[in-house]
Motif scaffolding. Structure first.
Motif, PDB file in Angstrom:
ATOM      1  N   ASN A   1       5.323 -12.573   0.562  1.00  0.00           N
ATOM      2  CA  ASN A   1       4.540 -11.745  -0.349  1.00  0.00           C
ATOM      3  C   ASN A   1       5.501 -10.954  -1.247  1.00  0.00           C
ATOM      4  OD1 ASN A   1       3.396  -9.164  -1.136  1.00  0.00           O
ATOM      5  ND2 ASN A   1       1.688  -9.580   0.227  1.00  0.00           N
ATOM      6  N   GLU A   2       5.273 -10.986  -2.546  1.00  0.00           N
ATOM      7  CA  GLU A   2       6.172 -10.351  -3.509  1.00  0.00           C
ATOM      8  C   GLU A   2       6.331  -8.851  -3.265  1.00  0.00           C
ATOM      9  OE1 GLU A   2       6.677  -9.985  -8.372  1.00  0.00           O
ATOM     10  OE2 GLU A   2       4.679 -10.143  -7.485  1.00  0.00           O
ATOM     11  N   ILE A   3       5.231  -8.150  -2.993  1.00  0.00           N
ATOM     12  CA  ILE A   3       5.302  -6.703  -2.774  1.00  0.00           C
ATOM     13  C   ILE A   3       6.134  -6.390  -1.537  1.00  0.00           C
ATOM     14  CG2 ILE A   3       3.924  -4.662  -2.202  1.00  0.00           C
ATOM     15  CD1 ILE A   3       1.709  -5.778  -3.977  1.00  0.00           C
ATOM     16  N   VAL A   4       5.916  -7.166  -0.478  1.00  0.00           N
ATOM     17  CA  VAL A   4       6.687  -6.966   0.753  1.00  0.00           C
ATOM     18  C   VAL A   4       8.162  -7.261   0.513  1.00  0.00           C
ATOM     19  CG1 VAL A   4       7.005  -7.750   3.129  1.00  0.00           C
ATOM     20  CG2 VAL A   4       4.692  -7.473   2.216  1.00  0.00           C
ATOM     21  N   ALA A   5       8.448  -8.348  -0.196  1.00  0.00           N
ATOM     22  CA  ALA A   5       9.843  -8.709  -0.471  1.00  0.00           C
ATOM     23  C   ALA A   5      10.548  -7.600  -1.251  1.00  0.00           C
ATOM     24  CB  ALA A   5       9.890 -10.022  -1.247  1.00  0.00           C
ATOM     25  N   LYS A   6       9.883  -7.058  -2.267  1.00  0.00           N
ATOM     26  CA  LYS A   6      10.488  -5.978  -3.051  1.00  0.00           C
ATOM     27  C   LYS A   6      10.749  -4.750  -2.188  1.00  0.00           C
ATOM     28  CE  LYS A   6       8.941  -7.089  -7.741  1.00  0.00           C
ATOM     29  NZ  LYS A   6      10.306  -7.038  -8.316  1.00  0.00           N
ATOM     30  N   TRP A   7       9.783  -4.396  -1.335  1.00  0.00           N
ATOM     31  CA  TRP A   7       9.948  -3.220  -0.477  1.00  0.00           C
ATOM     32  C   TRP A   7      11.117  -3.416   0.476  1.00  0.00           C
ATOM     33  CZ3 TRP A   7      10.132  -1.693   4.558  1.00  0.00           C
ATOM     34  CH2 TRP A   7       9.966  -0.323   4.805  1.00  0.00           C
TER      35      TRP A   7
ATOM     36  N   LYS B   1      -3.000   0.400  -8.480  1.00  0.00           N
ATOM     37  CA  LYS B   1      -1.721  -0.002  -9.088  1.00  0.00           C
ATOM     38  C   LYS B   1      -0.727   1.155  -9.066  1.00  0.00           C
ATOM     39  CE  LYS B   1       0.201  -2.291 -13.167  1.00  0.00           C
ATOM     40  NZ  LYS B   1      -0.097  -2.878 -14.497  1.00  0.00           N
ATOM     41  N   ARG B   2      -1.215   2.379  -9.318  1.00  0.00           N
ATOM     42  CA  ARG B   2      -0.322   3.544  -9.291  1.00  0.00           C
ATOM     43  C   ARG B   2       0.222   3.767  -7.877  1.00  0.00           C
ATOM     44  NH1 ARG B   2      -4.004   5.342 -13.332  1.00  0.00           N
ATOM     45  NH2 ARG B   2      -5.460   6.179 -11.786  1.00  0.00           N
ATOM     46  N   ILE B   3      -0.607   3.561  -6.876  1.00  0.00           N
ATOM     47  CA  ILE B   3      -0.164   3.733  -5.489  1.00  0.00           C
ATOM     48  C   ILE B   3       0.885   2.683  -5.134  1.00  0.00           C
ATOM     49  CG2 ILE B   3      -0.897   3.569  -3.070  1.00  0.00           C
ATOM     50  CD1 ILE B   3      -3.571   4.837  -3.931  1.00  0.00           C
ATOM     51  N   ILE B   4       0.651   1.433  -5.541  1.00  0.00           N
ATOM     52  CA  ILE B   4       1.628   0.372  -5.286  1.00  0.00           C
ATOM     53  C   ILE B   4       2.971   0.735  -5.906  1.00  0.00           C
ATOM     54  CG2 ILE B   4       2.234  -2.032  -5.785  1.00  0.00           C
ATOM     55  CD1 ILE B   4      -0.768  -2.672  -5.662  1.00  0.00           C
ATOM     56  N   ASN B   5       2.938   1.255  -7.117  1.00  0.00           N
ATOM     57  CA  ASN B   5       4.181   1.594  -7.826  1.00  0.00           C
ATOM     58  C   ASN B   5       4.943   2.742  -7.176  1.00  0.00           C
ATOM     59  OD1 ASN B   5       3.816  -0.407  -9.726  1.00  0.00           O
ATOM     60  ND2 ASN B   5       2.784   0.925 -11.188  1.00  0.00           N
ATOM     61  N   ARG B   6       4.275   3.517  -6.327  1.00  0.00           N
ATOM     62  CA  ARG B   6       4.981   4.564  -5.594  1.00  0.00           C
ATOM     63  C   ARG B   6       5.781   3.983  -4.418  1.00  0.00           C
ATOM     64  NH1 ARG B   6       0.380   7.986  -6.897  1.00  0.00           N
ATOM     65  NH2 ARG B   6      -0.699   7.626  -4.934  1.00  0.00           N
ATOM     66  N   TYR B   7       5.439   2.792  -4.006  1.00  0.00           N
ATOM     67  CA  TYR B   7       6.119   2.172  -2.873  1.00  0.00           C
ATOM     68  C   TYR B   7       7.148   1.122  -3.300  1.00  0.00           C
ATOM     69  CZ  TYR B   7       2.996   4.506   0.360  1.00  0.00           C
ATOM     70  OH  TYR B   7       2.328   5.473   1.083  1.00  0.00           O
ATOM     71  N   VAL B   8       6.891   0.408  -4.364  1.00  0.00           N
ATOM     72  CA  VAL B   8       7.842  -0.593  -4.846  1.00  0.00           C
ATOM     73  C   VAL B   8       8.100  -0.357  -6.328  1.00  0.00           C
ATOM     74  CG1 VAL B   8       7.230  -2.353  -3.142  1.00  0.00           C
ATOM     75  CG2 VAL B   8       5.995  -2.266  -5.287  1.00  0.00           C
ATOM     76  N   HIS B   9       9.354  -0.545  -6.720  1.00  0.00           N
ATOM     77  CA  HIS B   9       9.757  -0.287  -8.100  1.00  0.00           C
ATOM     78  C   HIS B   9       9.976  -1.607  -8.823  1.00  0.00           C
ATOM     79  CE1 HIS B   9      10.327   3.672  -6.464  1.00  0.00           C
ATOM     80  NE2 HIS B   9      11.258   3.221  -5.649  1.00  0.00           N
ATOM     81  N   TYR B  10       9.269  -1.771  -9.927  1.00  0.00           N
ATOM     82  CA  TYR B  10       9.425  -2.989 -10.712  1.00  0.00           C
ATOM     83  C   TYR B  10      10.411  -2.737 -11.849  1.00  0.00           C
ATOM     84  CZ  TYR B  10       5.525  -5.144  -8.263  1.00  0.00           C
ATOM     85  OH  TYR B  10       4.723  -5.691  -7.298  1.00  0.00           O
ATOM     86  N   ASP B  11      11.328  -3.655 -12.027  1.00  0.00           N
ATOM     87  CA  ASP B  11      12.333  -3.499 -13.094  1.00  0.00           C
ATOM     88  C   ASP B  11      11.708  -3.719 -14.463  1.00  0.00           C
ATOM     89  OD1 ASP B  11      14.194  -3.054 -11.133  1.00  0.00           O
ATOM     90  OD2 ASP B  11      14.704  -5.193 -10.951  1.00  0.00           O
TER      91      ASP B  11
ATOM     92  N   PRO C   1       5.072  -2.662   2.828  1.00  0.00           N
ATOM     93  CA  PRO C   1       4.673  -1.252   2.701  1.00  0.00           C
ATOM     94  C   PRO C   1       3.162  -1.039   2.752  1.00  0.00           C
ATOM     95  CG  PRO C   1       4.966  -2.163   0.526  1.00  0.00           C
ATOM     96  CD  PRO C   1       5.215  -3.304   1.483  1.00  0.00           C
ATOM     97  N   TYR C   2       2.398  -2.061   3.198  1.00  0.00           N
ATOM     98  CA  TYR C   2       0.940  -1.916   3.202  1.00  0.00           C
ATOM     99  C   TYR C   2       0.470  -0.897   4.234  1.00  0.00           C
ATOM    100  CZ  TYR C   2       0.837  -6.060   0.251  1.00  0.00           C
ATOM    101  OH  TYR C   2       1.017  -6.942  -0.781  1.00  0.00           O
ATOM    102  N   ILE C   3       1.034  -0.998   5.442  1.00  0.00           N
ATOM    103  CA  ILE C   3       0.702  -0.031   6.485  1.00  0.00           C
ATOM    104  C   ILE C   3       1.813  -0.054   7.527  1.00  0.00           C
ATOM    105  CG2 ILE C   3      -0.726  -1.697   7.760  1.00  0.00           C
ATOM    106  CD1 ILE C   3      -2.568   0.692   8.502  1.00  0.00           C
ATOM    107  N   TYR C   4       2.355   1.118   7.849  1.00  0.00           N
ATOM    108  CA  TYR C   4       3.459   1.200   8.802  1.00  0.00           C
ATOM    109  C   TYR C   4       3.613   2.654   9.240  1.00  0.00           C
ATOM    110  CZ  TYR C   4       6.150   2.714   4.653  1.00  0.00           C
ATOM    111  OH  TYR C   4       6.597   3.358   3.531  1.00  0.00           O
TER     112      TYR C   4
END
Length: 266
Positions: free
Chosen positions: A198-204, A256-266, A54-57
């Motif tokens: 990458n963890e963020i990519v995997a979650k997305w 961090k707030r922007i990241i959390n709008r794209y991926v949800h952490y449990d 979700p970094y850029i697309y």
């Protein structure tokens, strides 16, 4: 008398025509100057395909460029009156174009670059961790020897310092994929034993493409890193301001707030 009147009228008409020509010339010069000013504020940002979600697309409906990085940088570009022109190309081609200053900026870490000494690099924009992921919890890696003769799905053209000894020593098989989504598809179809993502990519990807799937990460070979921007030397004077802005966004918690709008952490 008629002759003098005609001469006066002709003179007035000539003056008027000259004034109109001067006004038109001045208008053209101003228009050209405005175009030149506008052109100097355009920044060519490389966007490679397959995209790095979700970094850029690009949004599937209207093809608008979105993602964590555009959202983080938008206020800075607006503040500096910079218009972004996105340039789409393959990763390898964009790296060469950045080296030649044909583009001004792209997501790029120094370890991924071609001739990194020819490129400037920003402060870290987004922190992330790379992990080995498996399909089943019992496949979790606790010792390096467990990866002997195992196939690991990786992203084509990517450099993995943590795994280099495994691949160069041919202890594990590197299986390249065109995208992170392809890595996961190959993992789920058992074409590889593990995927290094990458963890963020995997979650997305799991939240948007593979909602019915589950993966398990291993602590071994975890790699901490920061996503940076490769910047053309043409923007050397702008880079300190960009770095100061990024650091301020980090400290305020906005990234961090922007990241959390794209991926949800449990």
């Amino acid at each position: 008398m008629y002759f003098f009147r005609s001469l006066l009228l002709l003179s007035l008409l000539c003056c008027s025509a000259n004034a109109v020509d001067a006004l038109a010339t001045n208008s053209r010069l101003k228009s050209a100057a405005l175009k030149q000013d506008a052109g100097s504020q355009v920044l060519r940002f490389g966007l490679y395909y397959p995209h790095l979600s979700p970094y850029i697309y690009t949004a599937p409906i209207n093809n608008q460029v979105i993602g964590i990085v555009p959202e983080v940088l938008a206020p800075f570009f607006k503040q500096h009156n910079i218009t972004i022109e996105y340039v789409f190309d393959k990763v390898s081609a964009l790296k060469r174009r950045l080296n030649n200053s044909d583009i001004d900026m792209m997501i790029l870490n120094a370890s991924w670059a071609i001739n990194p000494e020819q490129v400037l690099f920003s402060a870290g924009v987004v922190p992330y961790n790379d992990y080995l992921y498996s399909r089943l919890p019992e496949q979790e890696i606790t010792e390096p020897q467990q990866l002997d003769n195992k196939a690991i799905c990786t992203r084509q053209y990517y450099v993995y310092p943590k795994l280099s000894a495994l691949f160069t020593g041919e202890l594990s098989l590197r299986v390249d994929s065109s995208s992170q989504a392809a890595q996961l598809r190959m993992l789920f179809s058992q074409r590889c034993d593990y995927a290094y993502i990458n963890e963020i990519v995997a979650k997305w990807e799991l939240q948007n493409q593979f909602q019915n799937q589950q993966i398990y990460r291993s602590a071994v070979y975890q790699d901490e890193s920061m996503l940076t921007l490769g910047v053309s030397p043409k923007l050397e004077k702008l880079l300190p301001e960009l770095n100061a802005y990024i650091q301020q966004q980090q400290q305020s918690g906005e990234i961090k707030r922007i990241i959390n709008r794209y991926v949800h952490y449990d």
